[in-house]
Enzyme design. Structure first.
Site, PDB file in Angstrom:
ATOM      1  N   ARG A  55    -129.860  11.895 -76.150  1.00 23.99           N
ATOM      2  CA  ARG A  55    -129.449  13.250 -75.758  1.00 23.99           C
ATOM      3  C   ARG A  55    -130.691  14.134 -75.660  1.00 23.99           C
ATOM      4  O   ARG A  55    -130.970  14.951 -76.525  1.00 23.99           O
ATOM      5  CB  ARG A  55    -128.428  13.811 -76.753  1.00 23.99           C
ATOM      6  N   LYS A  82    -114.700  25.475 -80.114  1.00 29.06           N
ATOM      7  CA  LYS A  82    -115.910  25.221 -80.920  1.00 29.06           C
ATOM      8  C   LYS A  82    -117.165  25.361 -80.073  1.00 29.06           C
ATOM      9  O   LYS A  82    -118.119  26.039 -80.464  1.00 29.06           O
ATOM     10  CB  LYS A  82    -115.859  23.820 -81.540  1.00 29.06           C
ATOM     11  N   ASN A  83    -117.174  24.715 -78.914  1.00 29.51           N
ATOM     12  CA  ASN A  83    -118.402  24.733 -78.107  1.00 29.51           C
ATOM     13  C   ASN A  83    -118.699  26.117 -77.554  1.00 29.51           C
ATOM     14  O   ASN A  83    -119.866  26.501 -77.436  1.00 29.51           O
ATOM     15  CB  ASN A  83    -118.303  23.694 -76.983  1.00 29.51           C
ATOM     16  N   CYS A 139    -123.451  14.482 -82.438  1.00 30.38           N
ATOM     17  CA  CYS A 139    -122.824  13.168 -82.335  1.00 30.38           C
ATOM     18  C   CYS A 139    -123.764  12.174 -81.673  1.00 30.38           C
ATOM     19  O   CYS A 139    -124.508  12.536 -80.764  1.00 30.38           O
ATOM     20  CB  CYS A 139    -121.555  13.250 -81.489  1.00 30.38           C
ATOM     21  N   ARG A 187    -115.687  18.250 -88.326  1.00 33.52           N
ATOM     22  CA  ARG A 187    -116.709  19.084 -87.693  1.00 33.52           C
ATOM     23  C   ARG A 187    -116.138  19.923 -86.562  1.00 33.52           C
ATOM     24  O   ARG A 187    -116.677  20.976 -86.228  1.00 33.52           O
ATOM     25  CB  ARG A 187    -117.823  18.199 -87.104  1.00 33.52           C
ATOM     26  N   ASP A 198    -115.478  14.755 -73.178  1.00 31.41           N
ATOM     27  CA  ASP A 198    -114.983  14.954 -74.545  1.00 31.41           C
ATOM     28  C   ASP A 198    -113.493  14.607 -74.702  1.00 31.41           C
ATOM     29  O   ASP A 198    -112.969  14.650 -75.814  1.00 31.41           O
ATOM     30  CB  ASP A 198    -115.232  16.399 -75.010  1.00 31.41           C
TER      31      ASP A 198
HETATM   32  C1  UD1 Z   1    -122.121  19.790 -74.288  1.00 32.32           C
HETATM   33  C2  UD1 Z   1    -121.036  19.801 -75.327  1.00 32.32           C
HETATM   34  C3  UD1 Z   1    -120.544  18.373 -75.570  1.00 32.32           C
HETATM   35  C4  UD1 Z   1    -120.130  17.723 -74.258  1.00 32.32           C
HETATM   36  C5  UD1 Z   1    -121.224  17.856 -73.207  1.00 32.32           C
HETATM   37  C6  UD1 Z   1    -120.794  17.363 -71.823  1.00 32.32           C
HETATM   38  C7  UD1 Z   1    -121.670  21.670 -76.719  1.00 32.32           C
HETATM   39  C8  UD1 Z   1    -122.245  22.118 -78.010  1.00 32.32           C
HETATM   40  N1  UD1 Z   1    -121.586  20.342 -76.562  1.00 32.32           N
HETATM   41  O1  UD1 Z   1    -123.179  18.998 -74.808  1.00 32.32           O
HETATM   42  O2  UD1 Z   1    -119.437  18.438 -76.464  1.00 32.32           O
HETATM   43  O3  UD1 Z   1    -119.892  16.353 -74.487  1.00 32.32           O
HETATM   44  O4  UD1 Z   1    -121.622  19.235 -73.080  1.00 32.32           O
HETATM   45  O5  UD1 Z   1    -119.671  18.071 -71.405  1.00 32.32           O
HETATM   46  O6  UD1 Z   1    -121.252  22.453 -75.898  1.00 32.32           O
HETATM   47  N2  UD1 Z   1    -129.244  15.827 -70.305  1.00 32.32           N
HETATM   48  C9  UD1 Z   1    -130.558  15.503 -70.017  1.00 32.32           C
HETATM   49  N3  UD1 Z   1    -131.520  16.405 -70.338  1.00 32.32           N
HETATM   50  C10 UD1 Z   1    -131.239  17.607 -70.915  1.00 32.32           C
HETATM   51  C11 UD1 Z   1    -129.897  17.929 -71.206  1.00 32.32           C
HETATM   52  C12 UD1 Z   1    -128.912  17.010 -70.890  1.00 32.32           C
HETATM   53  O7  UD1 Z   1    -130.832  14.440 -69.508  1.00 32.32           O
HETATM   54  O8  UD1 Z   1    -132.160  18.379 -71.167  1.00 32.32           O
HETATM   55  C13 UD1 Z   1    -128.175  14.865 -70.007  1.00 32.32           C
HETATM   56  C14 UD1 Z   1    -127.463  14.364 -71.259  1.00 32.32           C
HETATM   57  O9  UD1 Z   1    -128.119  13.291 -71.844  1.00 32.32           O
HETATM   58  C15 UD1 Z   1    -126.109  14.001 -70.715  1.00 32.32           C
HETATM   59  C16 UD1 Z   1    -125.886  15.022 -69.592  1.00 32.32           C
HETATM   60  O10 UD1 Z   1    -127.182  15.527 -69.266  1.00 32.32           O
HETATM   61  O11 UD1 Z   1    -126.158  12.719 -70.159  1.00 32.32           O
HETATM   62  C17 UD1 Z   1    -124.991  16.167 -69.918  1.00 32.32           C
HETATM   63  O12 UD1 Z   1    -125.388  16.755 -71.137  1.00 32.32           O
HETATM   64  P1  UD1 Z   1    -125.119  18.278 -71.480  1.00 32.32           P
HETATM   65  O13 UD1 Z   1    -124.138  18.860 -70.505  1.00 32.32           O
HETATM   66  O14 UD1 Z   1    -126.416  18.949 -71.649  1.00 32.32           O
HETATM   67  O15 UD1 Z   1    -124.409  18.144 -72.895  1.00 32.32           O
HETATM   68  P2  UD1 Z   1    -124.615  19.039 -74.158  1.00 32.32           P
HETATM   69  O16 UD1 Z   1    -124.901  20.448 -73.752  1.00 32.32           O
HETATM   70  O17 UD1 Z   1    -125.517  18.370 -75.115  1.00 32.32           O
END
Ligand code: UD1
Length: 429
Positions: free
Chosen positions: A122, A22-23, A117, A401, A309
């Protein structure tokens, strides 16, 4: 509201075919909107998040057509607007990839902040910081509308203060169209980052180092596409089914997987006494006769660490293990919300900040619980598999989802699971 009713006590055994990731699909589909020609993308999971994203593409004017059981053809040439002011954008975290895709292709984008979620805060500050380094101007408008604009995107050196999957992919999506070289330092290394880079490279981009923590992107003004590309198997779906075998004392073989993507889990399962046999594209998990499932310690980390995850599912596994297990959640600040539900079922878990301590072996009793988020939802069903009596997992929309044919796959492995309320219809692409 749809619920799953799970009667505990069955051993889950058999073979289960894993769907496309999915991701990865969210990233690759967005990449298909960032290029200048049509592409056919195969091995797409039929889950609600993907149909939401494809609906957004259609609303934006792209041609989206199903061309097979799990394949879709996307032609982004008919997209005329770089504004994604649609309600569905708010429902889906993965919609944020349109920021990078459209900023790169059109030099501007306006859209709602993404949803997804509830795992605590986030933010997307790292995405924005990356776009600004490429020369974009960022405005946060009223009503949660994000706006980015650049006369010309220029390659830059970008250091991510925190490893972020989304920021790495988003910056890559914009940088493929920037003038000159972009270097992303401290990049995330998840398998789906490599998948998105492979797709873009097949379309003519020049991205090197995806899968390591330094990614180099030489921008090109035009990316031709016109190709067929298959998405990698879902690492998290794979891990979820792998854990169900030792949890229930069964014997499960996951098929159509990339075993190296599951190394962080396989290593932990072996530590717990599980036999894990890797084939070319299969993994078999079972307990040898007389072997006992033993508790261990986990810490979630960016890839190749243990995936956040798979954290709720691993906590349920610890509930079924002998001894005291620990889980440290280091990615999200609020990913233990589901533990109240497990306690309601009789689990002995103490939480303090980022640490959960699980005293295994307490018998679980069926109870009404909720699918608080996608992975916690799957974990609740897993808890139901070892609980005495019936567990009602309410509001299973988050599970739908992200897990393709969840109930059908569970039943084929021998689970006693039924659906109360309308089962999600096969997403209409
Ligand atoms: C993606 C995955 C999600 C998974 C996560 C971590 C998708 C669509 N979703 O989410 O299923 O749980 O990776 O493996 O691929 N952060 C910041 N600032 C930012 C971006 C992130 O502080 O601009 C922080 C987040 O709050 C979190 C950490 O960095 O604590 C990691 O987040 P990130 O790897 O970006 O997760 P997602 O891409 O949202």
């Amino acid at each position: 509201m749809t619920s799953y009713l799970v009667k505990g006590g069955n051993k889950l055994s058999g073979r289960v075919n894993i769907s496309g990731s999915k991701n990865a699909a969210l990233g690759v589909l967005a990449a298909a909107m960032a290029v200048d020609g049509p592409s056919v993308i195969e091995n797409i999971p039929q889950v609600i998040d993907i149909s939401l994203l494809l609906d957004i593409f259609r609303d934006l004017g792209a041609e989206v057509e199903m061309v097979g059981e799990d394949a879709v053809r996307i032609d982004p040439r008919t997209v005329t607007s770089s504004e994604a002011l649609l309600e569905s954008v708010r429902k889906l975290r993965g919609s944020y990839y349109l920021l990078g895709a459209f900023l790169g292709r059109f030099g501007k984008v306006r859209m709602y902040l993404p949803g997804g979620c509830d795992l605590g805060s986030r933010p997307i500050d790292l995405h924005i910081k990356g776009f600004e380094s490429l020369g974009a101007t960022f405005t946060m408008e009223e009503n949660g509308v994000v706006s980015l604009e650049a006369k010309e995107l220029k390659g830059a050196s970008i250091f991510l203060d925190q490893v972020s999957v989304g920021a790495t992919i988003n910056i890559m999506l914009a940088a493929v169209h920037a003038k000159g070289m972009t270097v992303i330092d401290n990049a995330a290394r998840e398998p789906h980052i490599v998948d998105v880079a492979n797709f873009l490279n097949s379309a003519g981009a020049n991205i090197r180092g995806a899968g390591t923590d330094v990614i180099r992107i030489e921008g090109s003004p035009h990316l031709a596409a016109d190709m067929t590309y298959a998405i990698i198997p879902d690492q998290i779906e794979t891990g979820t089914y792998m854990m169900m075998a030792p949890l229930t004392g069964g014997d499960i073989t996951v098929e159509n997987v990339i075993p190296t993507h599951l190394e962080p889990l396989s290593a932990k399962l072996r530590e717990m006494g599980v036999t894990v046999e890797e084939g070319g594209d299969t993994i078999r998990c079972y307990m040898e006769p007389g072997a006992k499932l033993k508790a261990t310690s986990f810490k979630t980390l960016p890839y190749p660490g243990f995936p956040t995850d798979l954290q709720p599912q691993a906590v349920v596994l610890l509930c079924g293990a002998e001894g005291t297990g620990r889980m440290i959640e280091s990615i999200y600040e609020n990913r233990f919300q589901y533990i109240d539900n497990l306690r309601r079922m009789g689990a002995n878990i103490i939480c303090s900040g980022k640490l959960a301590v699980v005293q295994g072996g307490n018998p679980l009793m069926g109870a009404p619980v909720e699918a608080r988020d996608l992975r916690a939802g799957a974990a609740m069903v897993m808890a139901g598999l070892i609980a005495k009596g019936e567990t009602k997992v309410q509001n299973v929309y988050p599970i739908q989802r992200g897990y393709e044919n969840f109930v059908r796959k569970m039943r084929s492995l021998g689970a006693d699971i039924s659906v109360e309320g309308p089962e999600a219809v096969r997403p209409a692409w």
